[in-house]
Design an enzyme around this catalytic site. Structure first.
Site, short mmCIF file in Angstrom:
data_model
loop_
_atom_site.label_atom_id
_atom_site.label_comp_id
_atom_site.label_asym_id
_atom_site.label_seq_id
_atom_site.Cartn_x
_atom_site.Cartn_y
_atom_site.Cartn_z
N GLU A 67 0.82 -1.11 0.17
CA GLU A 67 0.03 0.14 0.02
C GLU A 67 0.86 1.13 -0.12
O GLU A 67 1.76 1.41 0.87
CB GLU A 67 -0.98 -0.09 1.15
CG GLU A 67 -2.07 0.89 0.89
CD GLU A 67 -1.85 2.45 1.46
OE1 GLU A 67 -1.48 3.20 0.59
OE2 GLU A 67 -1.93 2.70 2.73
N CYS A 95 -2.31 8.41 4.18
CA CYS A 95 -2.30 7.84 2.78
C CYS A 95 -3.79 8.26 2.06
O CYS A 95 -3.83 8.42 0.97
CB CYS A 95 -2.06 6.60 2.40
SG CYS A 95 -2.86 5.39 3.37
#
Length: 523
Positions: free
Chosen positions: A295, A329
């Site tokens: 990720e 994020c």
């Protein structure tokens, strides 16, 4: 530990703490006081049952008060990384044979004990990561959720795997089961130093794998607290090995190691692509293709059309952009507004952002510090770039305080191709762009190499249906902020350069740490 025999209750997310209630605020303050008395200690490596102190140390400091040391953590070398790998390889031979329900019980017990000491775990993040009360509380709640959820998922997989819907063939007994992969290298980020560290690690462990954990160098103490917890609940030695160290030295060494079966990584695009390149190379003695679960961040945005609830949209933009100083994020660092309501939304966003106060997380200010000097200098550099690419509305520089404080910053009238609209800043910086209409706004949203989260604000069902199909990101939210994914509710992962879309907290996540084995027996 004894194997579970009772029926496991359905999963429910851990509730967030309401700090407006005096008793909760007081409980948090008590936890902060307790943790403050424990600051400055030294923490060893954990390799099997050995606790190893090294001469080389990582010094963790409070980003909100740089004179305060959180702790010193022993730093691993390549030699110690090799020792950890061999220990994990040995432990795998017995751990993979432990029944799934028994493996799950370790997670249930760890979740129970973390819940009992929830504020204490959160307090460590207030000091080490610069999170305010609510952000730290959500981080701890998510860590609990991951353990509870993955424990249940492993039980489900183990109990249903022999009943997979295979086509029946007379005269044969055919079964599909999921078996563990081997030794995994887990490299978590600093921005969710408990939740993501716990989720990545326990998903691998409950699936029957052993782990070499290399925590983020800016937040190693909270990672050590998790390792201590797993030891406390009786996790067998060697299943989880803790080796903080240099990414260039220890991280690369482990990624390229022939005994590494998989790498689970959360972090920047640049580091993720570097790991991907190294993992793709076959080392001498390697007999498998390594699996990468990654990720890697995003450049997330919120689209607002002229039919939307503008007050709700503005509030969501500010919450998404500035929660935990934009160091998520999933942070909404872009806002794309249709021109007919552009000025109204810009004014509302600017008014809300200008009310945000900056200060010490220990005192629960809405906005705290960014994580370290490197981030601080990089973000301030982007703010200077932003001054050449847009109209500065709010902030625009450093904030006062004995730490890495930056003013929440808003730029308007930014071109879609501008650097502050395209590059991940990972700080409290919001860029706002104008679109001709809602379709143009979606085109602008999709004009990025990333694809993690996004939000679309509209009151028109036909537009919402179009957005659901055409907005290209892993997690799309309608008429709400683009941060705040909940385990089991919003499986999390993104497209393109945002990673492998591994969907943490979802039903298929544990499959990434297993391999499917078909057995066929002639009757």
């Amino acid at each position: 530990m004894t194997q579970l025999t009772q029926k496991v209750a359905p999963f429910a997310t851990e509730p967030f703490t309401d700090f407006s209630l005096p008793e909760n605020k007081q409980a948090m303050e008590a936890a902060l006081a307790k943790v403050k008395n424990e600051l400055g200690k030294s923490y060893p490596l954990h390799i099997g049952s050995d606790k190893i102190e090294t001469g080389d140390k990582i010094v963790s400091i409070n980003p909100g008060n740089v004179d305060q040391t959180i702790g010193t953590v022993s730093k691993a070398s390549k030699e110690l990384a090799e020792q950890a790998m061999q220990t994990a390889v040995g432990a795998f031979e017995t751990w993979k044979r432990v029944p799934a329900r028994e493996r799950a019980e370790f997670l249930f017990e760890a979740a129970k004990r973390m819940r009992e000491r929830k504020h204490e775990f959160s307090a460590w993040m207030v000091y080490e990561a610069g999170k305010n009360y609510a952000e730290a509380d959500a981080d701890t709640a998510e860590a609990i959720d991951f353990m509870e959820y993955y424990a249940r998922e492993m039980i489900r997989l183990s109990e249903t795997s022999i009943h997979q819907p295979l086509v029946k063939l007379e005269g044969e007994d055919n079964r599909l089961t999921y078996i563990p992969l081997g030794v995994g290298v887990v490299i978590p980020p600093w921005n969710f130093p408990l939740a993501i560290c716990v989720g990545m690690t326990t998903a691998a462990i409950v699936s029957g794998n052993t782990v070499v954990l290399k925590p983020a160098s800016t937040t190693p103490v909270i990672a050590h607290k998790f390792v201590e917890l797993m030891e406390e609940v009786g996790l067998p030695a060697g299943v989880l090995n803790f080796i903080p160290g240099s990414g260039a030295e220890v991280g690369d060494y482990l990624t390229m190691h022939p005994k590494t079966r998989f790498i689970s990584f959360t972090g920047s695009k640049e580091v993720g692509l570097h790991i991907n390149r190294l993992a793709a190379q076959t080392s001498e003695g390697q007999i498998w293709i390594k699996r990468l679960v990654a990720e890697m961040g995003g450049k997330d945005g919120i689209v607002v059309d002229e039919t939307a609830d503008l007050d709700a949209a503005a509030a969501a933009i500010v919450a998404s952009a500035f929660g935990f100083q934009g160091q998520k994020c999933s942070a909404g660092s872009r806002a794309i507004i249709v021109e007919s309501v552009y000025d109204k939304v810009v004014d509302k966003v600017a008014a809300l952002a200008s009310k945000l106060t900056v200060g010490l997380p220990e005192l629960n200010y809405p906005i705290g510090p960014v994580v370290d000097k490197t981030s601080y200098e990089r973000i301030l550099g982007y703010i200077e770039i932003g001054k050449t690419e847009g109209r500065l509305l709010v902030g625009g520089g450093a904030a006062e305080g004995n730490g890495y404080y930056i003013q929440p910053t808003v730029f308007a009238d930014v071109d879609g191709k501008a650097r502050i609209m395209q590059e991940e800043i990972f700080g409290p910086v919001l860029a706002i762009a104008k679109a001709k209409d809602w379709k143009h706004a979606i085109e602008m949203f999709n004009d990025t190499e990333f694809g993690l989260t996004g939000a679309f604000f509209s009151a028109v069902e036909e537009r919402i249906e179009e957005a659901l199909e055409t907005v290209h990101c892993g997690n799309l939210y309608i008429n709400r902020k683009c941060t705040g994914a909940l385990v089991g509710v919003h499986p999390f992962g993104g497209f393109n350069m945002s990673g492998t879309d591994s969907k943490a907290g979802g039903h298929d996540y544990l499959l990434l740490f297993t391999q499917a084995k078909l057995t066929s027996r002639k009757l």
